[in-house]
Motif scaffolding. Structure first.
Motif, PDB file in Angstrom:
ATOM      1  N   ALA A   3     -23.179  81.591 -45.516  1.00 23.89           N
ATOM      2  CA  ALA A   3     -23.301  81.066 -44.156  1.00 23.89           C
ATOM      3  C   ALA A   3     -23.135  82.200 -43.153  1.00 23.89           C
ATOM      4  O   ALA A   3     -22.443  83.190 -43.412  1.00 23.89           O
ATOM      5  CB  ALA A   3     -22.250  79.995 -43.925  1.00 23.89           C
ATOM      6  N   PHE A   4     -23.778  82.053 -41.992  1.00 29.17           N
ATOM      7  CA  PHE A   4     -23.681  83.032 -40.917  1.00 29.17           C
ATOM      8  C   PHE A   4     -23.140  82.333 -39.681  1.00 29.17           C
ATOM      9  O   PHE A   4     -23.580  81.235 -39.336  1.00 29.17           O
ATOM     10  CB  PHE A   4     -25.051  83.656 -40.617  1.00 29.17           C
ATOM     11  CG  PHE A   4     -25.651  84.377 -41.799  1.00 29.17           C
ATOM     12  CD1 PHE A   4     -25.278  85.675 -42.085  1.00 29.17           C
ATOM     13  CD2 PHE A   4     -26.573  83.741 -42.626  1.00 29.17           C
ATOM     14  CE1 PHE A   4     -25.825  86.340 -43.177  1.00 29.17           C
ATOM     15  CE2 PHE A   4     -27.116  84.395 -43.715  1.00 29.17           C
ATOM     16  CZ  PHE A   4     -26.740  85.700 -43.995  1.00 29.17           C
ATOM     17  N   PHE A  29     -20.579  88.397 -34.799  1.00 29.03           N
ATOM     18  CA  PHE A  29     -21.371  87.927 -35.929  1.00 29.03           C
ATOM     19  C   PHE A  29     -20.532  88.054 -37.193  1.00 29.03           C
ATOM     20  O   PHE A  29     -20.155  89.157 -37.594  1.00 29.03           O
ATOM     21  CB  PHE A  29     -22.658  88.749 -36.064  1.00 29.03           C
ATOM     22  CG  PHE A  29     -23.506  88.367 -37.251  1.00 29.03           C
ATOM     23  CD1 PHE A  29     -24.249  87.190 -37.247  1.00 29.03           C
ATOM     24  CD2 PHE A  29     -23.554  89.178 -38.381  1.00 29.03           C
ATOM     25  CE1 PHE A  29     -25.026  86.838 -38.342  1.00 29.03           C
ATOM     26  CE2 PHE A  29     -24.333  88.830 -39.470  1.00 29.03           C
ATOM     27  CZ  PHE A  29     -25.072  87.652 -39.453  1.00 29.03           C
ATOM     28  N   ASN A  30     -20.193  86.892 -37.797  1.00 31.06           N
ATOM     29  CA  ASN A  30     -19.356  86.884 -39.003  1.00 31.06           C
ATOM     30  C   ASN A  30     -18.075  87.711 -38.814  1.00 31.06           C
ATOM     31  O   ASN A  30     -17.725  88.562 -39.628  1.00 31.06           O
ATOM     32  CB  ASN A  30     -20.135  87.405 -40.211  1.00 31.06           C
ATOM     33  CG  ASN A  30     -21.089  86.366 -40.770  1.00 31.06           C
ATOM     34  OD1 ASN A  30     -21.162  85.238 -40.275  1.00 31.06           O
ATOM     35  ND2 ASN A  30     -21.837  86.734 -41.795  1.00 31.06           N
ATOM     36  N   LYS A  31     -17.403  87.472 -37.687  1.00 32.89           N
ATOM     37  CA  LYS A  31     -16.127  88.103 -37.338  1.00 32.89           C
ATOM     38  C   LYS A  31     -16.252  89.575 -36.962  1.00 32.89           C
ATOM     39  O   LYS A  31     -15.238  90.233 -36.712  1.00 32.89           O
ATOM     40  CB  LYS A  31     -15.105  87.957 -38.476  1.00 32.89           C
ATOM     41  CG  LYS A  31     -14.757  86.518 -38.828  1.00 32.89           C
ATOM     42  CD  LYS A  31     -13.687  86.470 -39.906  1.00 32.89           C
ATOM     43  CE  LYS A  31     -13.332  85.022 -40.252  1.00 32.89           C
ATOM     44  NZ  LYS A  31     -12.273  84.947 -41.291  1.00 32.89           N
TER      45      LYS A  31
END
Length: 244
Positions: A3-4, A29-31
């Motif tokens: 997942a993104f 984006f993704n932490k």
């Protein structure tokens, strides 16, 4: 496939006096920070210099052409400047008075010393002074131990100060707390309770006093209701019957 997640994060770091140190508006984006907003140039810039640097550059270019995103970032920046003063006044500049309680703990048999712990909690700001007094005389700091002030997690703090004492009858130990929220020191006293022997003596004296009072009342009652003696001549206004 994984997942993104793309997030928008904004923050306003404040100095100890409540002034705004910086403003941060970031697309994550993704932490991982991907695109950052520069309030000085009022433009988005890539802040990922790794594998996603090319993507970050493309996204920054796209956002700089979108007036809605630019206005959104600028609006957050203005809100940060405007709300910082009122926020700091109700948080960093507030004064919350402490609560104080003394808890004694025995360290062994009855004749052993007692460990007194003065708990102080719920205060803000964190600066506080705690002093022990014995019968009104300040106890030297080397005779008791401090625990460092620690946060409670709700913008208040707590601290505890302990002292080992061998109390005697009539002793009074006082925990004195000085804090910015108090006009004068907050004092809480603790005194040792009565010994078992003294408690027994007080109980026996109370029983004797109650019995004595009971006999006195009973005797007075019988004295008042007894009939007059033979040959008694009543005085004028006397309600007793005349004697024989």
């Amino acid at each position: 496939a994984g997942a993104f997640v793309v997030q928008v994060a904004s923050s306003c770091p404040l100095a100890t006096n409540g002034s705004v140190l910086a403003f941060e508006f970031t697309l994550v984006f993704n932490k991982n920070p991907l695109v950052c907003y520069d309030p000085d140039s009022q433009r988005f810039t890539p802040c990922d210099w790794g594998l996603l640097h090319g993507v970050a550059t493309s996204v920054a270019t796209m956002l700089n052409k979108d007036m809605a995103w630019l206005e959104r970032a600028q609006s957050r920046h203005r809100a940060c400047q405007q709300l910082a003063t009122s926020f700091w006044a109700t948080t960093g500049l507030r004064r919350t008075p402490p609560q104080v309680r003394i808890i004694p703990s025995k360290t062994g048999p009855t004749a052993s010393p007692v460990l007194l712990t003065c708990y102080v909690w719920g205060f803000y700001p964190s600066e506080v002074t705690v002093i022990w007094l014995h019968n009104g005389v300040v106890v030297e700091p080397e005779d008791h131990s401090y625990m460092s002030t620690i946060p409670n997690g709700d913008w208040t703090y707590q601290i505890q100060v302990t002292m080992l004492v061998t109390p005697r009858a009539g002793d009074t130990f006082t925990c004195s707390v000085q804090h910015a929220s108090l006009e004068q020191p907050l004092l809480v006293n603790w005194s040792p309770g009565l010994s078992s022997g003294l408690v027994l003596k007080v109980a026996m004296a109370t029983v004797v006093m109650v019995l004595g009072l009971g006999f006195f009342i009973l005797g007075a009652y019988h004295y008042c209701i007894r009939p007059p003696a033979a040959g008694y001549t009543p005085l004028p206004g006397d309600t007793y019957p005349a004697g024989n």
